[in-house]
Design a protein around this motif. Structure first.
Motif, PDB file in Angstrom:
ATOM      1  N   VAL A   3       0.844  -1.193   0.000  1.00 35.53           N
ATOM      2  CA  VAL A   3       0.000   0.000   0.000  1.00 35.53           C
ATOM      3  C   VAL A   3       0.880   1.244   0.000  1.00 35.53           C
ATOM      4  CG1 VAL A   3      -1.434   1.354   1.568  1.00 35.53           C
ATOM      5  CG2 VAL A   3      -2.094  -0.947   0.940  1.00 35.53           C
ATOM      6  N   HIS A  57       1.384   5.593  -3.468  1.00 35.76           N
ATOM      7  CA  HIS A  57       1.423   7.035  -3.678  1.00 35.76           C
ATOM      8  C   HIS A  57       2.553   7.414  -4.605  1.00 35.76           C
ATOM      9  CE1 HIS A  57       0.879  11.259  -2.722  1.00 35.76           C
ATOM     10  NE2 HIS A  57      -0.314  10.859  -2.386  1.00 35.76           N
ATOM     11  N   ARG A  93      10.984   6.105   1.624  1.00 31.87           N
ATOM     12  CA  ARG A  93      11.147   5.001   0.663  1.00 31.87           C
ATOM     13  C   ARG A  93      12.170   5.434  -0.361  1.00 31.87           C
ATOM     14  NH1 ARG A  93       5.941   4.930   1.840  1.00 31.87           N
ATOM     15  NH2 ARG A  93       5.416   6.560   0.382  1.00 31.87           N
ATOM     16  N   GLU A 152       8.225  11.553   2.849  1.00 33.74           N
ATOM     17  CA  GLU A 152       6.925  12.233   2.937  1.00 33.74           C
ATOM     18  C   GLU A 152       6.685  12.623   4.391  1.00 33.74           C
ATOM     19  OE1 GLU A 152       4.645   9.717  -0.572  1.00 33.74           O
ATOM     20  OE2 GLU A 152       4.219   9.241   1.511  1.00 33.74           O
ATOM     21  N   ILE A 173      -5.397  18.010   5.389  1.00 34.54           N
ATOM     22  CA  ILE A 173      -4.292  17.066   5.587  1.00 34.54           C
ATOM     23  C   ILE A 173      -3.246  17.357   4.515  1.00 34.54           C
ATOM     24  CG2 ILE A 173      -3.614  14.668   5.918  1.00 34.54           C
ATOM     25  CD1 ILE A 173      -6.581  13.969   6.212  1.00 34.54           C
ATOM     26  N   GLN A 204      -5.717  18.679  -3.983  1.00 34.87           N
ATOM     27  CA  GLN A 204      -4.903  19.529  -4.839  1.00 34.87           C
ATOM     28  C   GLN A 204      -3.429  19.223  -4.614  1.00 34.87           C
ATOM     29  OE1 GLN A 204      -4.564  20.850  -7.699  1.00 34.87           O
ATOM     30  NE2 GLN A 204      -6.311  22.231  -7.359  1.00 34.87           N
ATOM     31  N   GLY A 241      -1.566  17.790 -11.658  1.00 36.62           N
ATOM     32  CA  GLY A 241      -1.943  17.140 -10.405  1.00 36.62           C
ATOM     33  C   GLY A 241      -3.155  16.241 -10.521  1.00 36.62           C
ATOM     34  N   CYS A 247      -6.438  11.545  -7.827  1.00 32.52           N
ATOM     35  CA  CYS A 247      -6.343  11.507  -6.359  1.00 32.52           C
ATOM     36  C   CYS A 247      -7.604  10.828  -5.819  1.00 32.52           C
ATOM     37  CB  CYS A 247      -6.265  12.895  -5.752  1.00 32.52           C
ATOM     38  SG  CYS A 247      -5.249  14.112  -6.601  1.00 32.52           S
ATOM     39  N   CYS A 286      -8.088   6.987  -6.374  1.00 32.57           N
ATOM     40  CA  CYS A 286      -7.264   6.123  -5.517  1.00 32.57           C
ATOM     41  C   CYS A 286      -7.696   6.229  -4.052  1.00 32.57           C
ATOM     42  CB  CYS A 286      -5.783   6.472  -5.674  1.00 32.57           C
ATOM     43  SG  CYS A 286      -4.695   5.266  -4.912  1.00 32.57           S
ATOM     44  N   HIS A 287      -7.939   7.428  -3.560  1.00 29.62           N
ATOM     45  CA  HIS A 287      -8.344   7.592  -2.155  1.00 29.62           C
ATOM     46  C   HIS A 287      -9.733   7.018  -1.891  1.00 29.62           C
ATOM     47  CE1 HIS A 287      -5.205  10.057  -0.059  1.00 29.62           C
ATOM     48  NE2 HIS A 287      -4.735   9.998  -1.297  1.00 29.62           N
ATOM     49  N   TRP A 324      -5.734   7.403   4.009  1.00 27.82           N
ATOM     50  CA  TRP A 324      -4.914   6.190   4.096  1.00 27.82           C
ATOM     51  C   TRP A 324      -4.241   6.074   5.456  1.00 27.82           C
ATOM     52  CZ3 TRP A 324      -4.174   2.449   0.292  1.00 27.82           C
ATOM     53  CH2 TRP A 324      -4.668   2.737  -0.982  1.00 27.82           C
ATOM     54  N   THR A 325      -3.751   7.179   5.998  1.00 33.91           N
ATOM     55  CA  THR A 325      -2.874   7.125   7.170  1.00 33.91           C
ATOM     56  C   THR A 325      -3.637   7.374   8.482  1.00 33.91           C
ATOM     57  OG1 THR A 325      -2.316   9.443   6.731  1.00 33.91           O
ATOM     58  CG2 THR A 325      -0.773   7.768   5.902  1.00 33.91           C
TER      59      THR A 325
HETATM   60  C1  HEC Z   1      -2.438   5.448  -6.605  1.00 37.86           C
HETATM   61  C2  HEC Z   1      -3.035   5.864  -5.333  1.00 37.86           C
HETATM   62  C3  HEC Z   1      -2.969   7.321  -4.923  1.00 37.86           C
HETATM   63  C4  HEC Z   1      -3.140   8.441  -5.697  1.00 37.86           C
HETATM   64  C5  HEC Z   1      -3.409   8.555  -7.194  1.00 37.86           C
HETATM   65  C6  HEC Z   1      -3.036   9.558  -4.779  1.00 37.86           C
HETATM   66  N1  HEC Z   1      -2.813   9.133  -3.503  1.00 37.86           N
HETATM   67 FE1  HEC Z   1      -2.670  10.309  -1.850  1.00 37.86          FE
HETATM   68  N2  HEC Z   1      -2.147   8.683  -0.732  1.00 37.86           N
HETATM   69  C7  HEC Z   1      -2.063   7.391  -1.207  1.00 37.86           C
HETATM   70  C8  HEC Z   1      -1.470   6.562  -0.178  1.00 37.86           C
HETATM   71  C9  HEC Z   1      -1.172   5.066  -0.296  1.00 37.86           C
HETATM   72  C10 HEC Z   1      -1.216   7.413   0.916  1.00 37.86           C
HETATM   73  C11 HEC Z   1      -0.556   7.056   2.265  1.00 37.86           C
HETATM   74  C12 HEC Z   1       0.864   7.629   2.324  1.00 37.86           C
HETATM   75  C13 HEC Z   1       1.806   6.896   1.405  1.00 37.86           C
HETATM   76  O1  HEC Z   1       1.929   5.670   1.550  1.00 37.86           O
HETATM   77  O2  HEC Z   1       2.416   7.523   0.520  1.00 37.86           O
HETATM   78  C14 HEC Z   1      -1.702   8.728   0.537  1.00 37.86           C
HETATM   79  C15 HEC Z   1      -1.689   9.822   1.384  1.00 37.86           C
HETATM   80  C16 HEC Z   1      -2.169  11.073   1.042  1.00 37.86           C
HETATM   81  C17 HEC Z   1      -2.344  12.172   1.971  1.00 37.86           C
HETATM   82  C18 HEC Z   1      -2.163  12.106   3.482  1.00 37.86           C
HETATM   83  C19 HEC Z   1      -3.516  11.678   4.085  1.00 37.86           C
HETATM   84  C20 HEC Z   1      -3.836  10.218   3.799  1.00 37.86           C
HETATM   85  O3  HEC Z   1      -4.792   9.929   3.035  1.00 37.86           O
HETATM   86  O4  HEC Z   1      -3.122   9.356   4.346  1.00 37.86           O
HETATM   87  C21 HEC Z   1      -2.780  13.228   1.247  1.00 37.86           C
HETATM   88  C22 HEC Z   1      -3.092  14.618   1.757  1.00 37.86           C
HETATM   89  C23 HEC Z   1      -2.870  12.794  -0.132  1.00 37.86           C
HETATM   90  N3  HEC Z   1      -2.502  11.483  -0.222  1.00 37.86           N
HETATM   91  C24 HEC Z   1      -3.292  13.610  -1.166  1.00 37.86           C
HETATM   92  C25 HEC Z   1      -3.320  13.199  -2.497  1.00 37.86           C
HETATM   93  C26 HEC Z   1      -3.533  14.094  -3.618  1.00 37.86           C
HETATM   94  C27 HEC Z   1      -3.811  15.583  -3.528  1.00 37.86           C
HETATM   95  C28 HEC Z   1      -3.445  13.325  -4.744  1.00 37.86           C
HETATM   96  C29 HEC Z   1      -3.559  13.759  -6.193  1.00 37.86           C
HETATM   97  C30 HEC Z   1      -2.661  14.829  -6.613  1.00 37.86           C
HETATM   98  C31 HEC Z   1      -3.199  11.956  -4.320  1.00 37.86           C
HETATM   99  N4  HEC Z   1      -3.121  11.924  -2.960  1.00 37.86           N
HETATM  100  C32 HEC Z   1      -3.132  10.887  -5.186  1.00 37.86           C
HETATM  101  C33 HEC Z   1      -2.472   6.945  -2.441  1.00 37.86           C
HETATM  102  C34 HEC Z   1      -2.750   7.777  -3.537  1.00 37.86           C
END
Ligand code: HEC
Length: 155
Positions: free
Chosen positions: A3, A7, A48, A53, A77, A115, A127, A132, A135-136, A146-147
């Motif tokens: 997992v 990101h 990593r 991060e 966040i 954003q 972006g 985003c 996946c979220h 996720w966290t």
């Molecule tokens: C392919 C999956 C994926 C995409 C696409 C993605 N994220 Fe995430 N995001 C994650 C994961 C997994 C984490 C947990 C931290 C880590 O492992 O990097 C995370 C963590 C975060 C967090 C910290 C809060 C949390 O959910 O844990 C933020 C804020 C965030 N992402 C914002 C974004 C934004 C804004 C975008 C688009 C520009 C984005 N993410 C795109 C998978 C994704």
């Protein structure tokens, strides 16, 4: 893959992109750069390879999670993404009452908007908030965060 790797890989993958009609473009204007994020709670670090991060949110958000309450209206966040020690981008998710209503159910993340910002704090044009959200969305059972476990164990 783990997992945690998701990101990182997301920058290079066109996963689950959902096509939006003109009325349902992810909004580029709603989420502003959170100028004062560093005065909030630093609740985690992920390392990593050459990527580091740093995770931040408000004390109110941490308290809500610890007490089993939903993240409050106004929660922001912040994930600050460094590559080889240099600031690469800052990704932000923000939850406000009434946000998200314009999205189709397949994409909507409750009341969250997303954003990504360049090091100079301008909006990162590649972006793609739709990505985003897609996946979220897999974390819907924990308010799209996720966290959440790191928040629970934060000081
Ligand atoms: C392919 C999956 C994926 C995409 C696409 C993605 N994220 Fe995430 N995001 C994650 C994961 C997994 C984490 C947990 C931290 C880590 O492992 O990097 C995370 C963590 C975060 C967090 C910290 C809060 C949390 O959910 O844990 C933020 C804020 C965030 N992402 C914002 C974004 C934004 C804004 C975008 C688009 C520009 C984005 N993410 C795109 C998978 C994704």
């Amino acid at each position: 893959m783990t997992v945690q790797a998701l990101h990182i890989l997301s920058t290079g993958l066109a996963i689950g992109a959902v096509a939006l009609g003109p009325q349902a473009q992810a909004d580029n204007e709603l989420v502003k750069f959170p100028e004062n994020y560093a005065s909030g709670v630093h609740y985690g670090t992920a390392n990593r390879g050459n990527i580091r991060e740093e995770l931040f949110t408000s004390r109110e958000a941490i308290d809500a999670v610890k007490n089993g309450r939903p993240l409050p209206n106004g929660t922001v966040i912040i994930l600050v993404d460094y590559r080889s020690g240099e600031l690469f981008r800052t990704v932000v998710m923000e939850k406000r009452s009434g946000w998200g209503a314009e999205y189709p159910a397949a994409l909507r993340n409750g009341e969250w908007e997303y954003q990504s910002f360049n090091p100079d704090r301008t909006v990162k044009q590649d972006g793609q908030p739709e990505r985003c959200m897609s996946c979220h969305q897999s974390q819907a059972q924990q308010d799209f965060v996720w966290t959440i476990n790191r928040m629970k164990s934060a000081q």
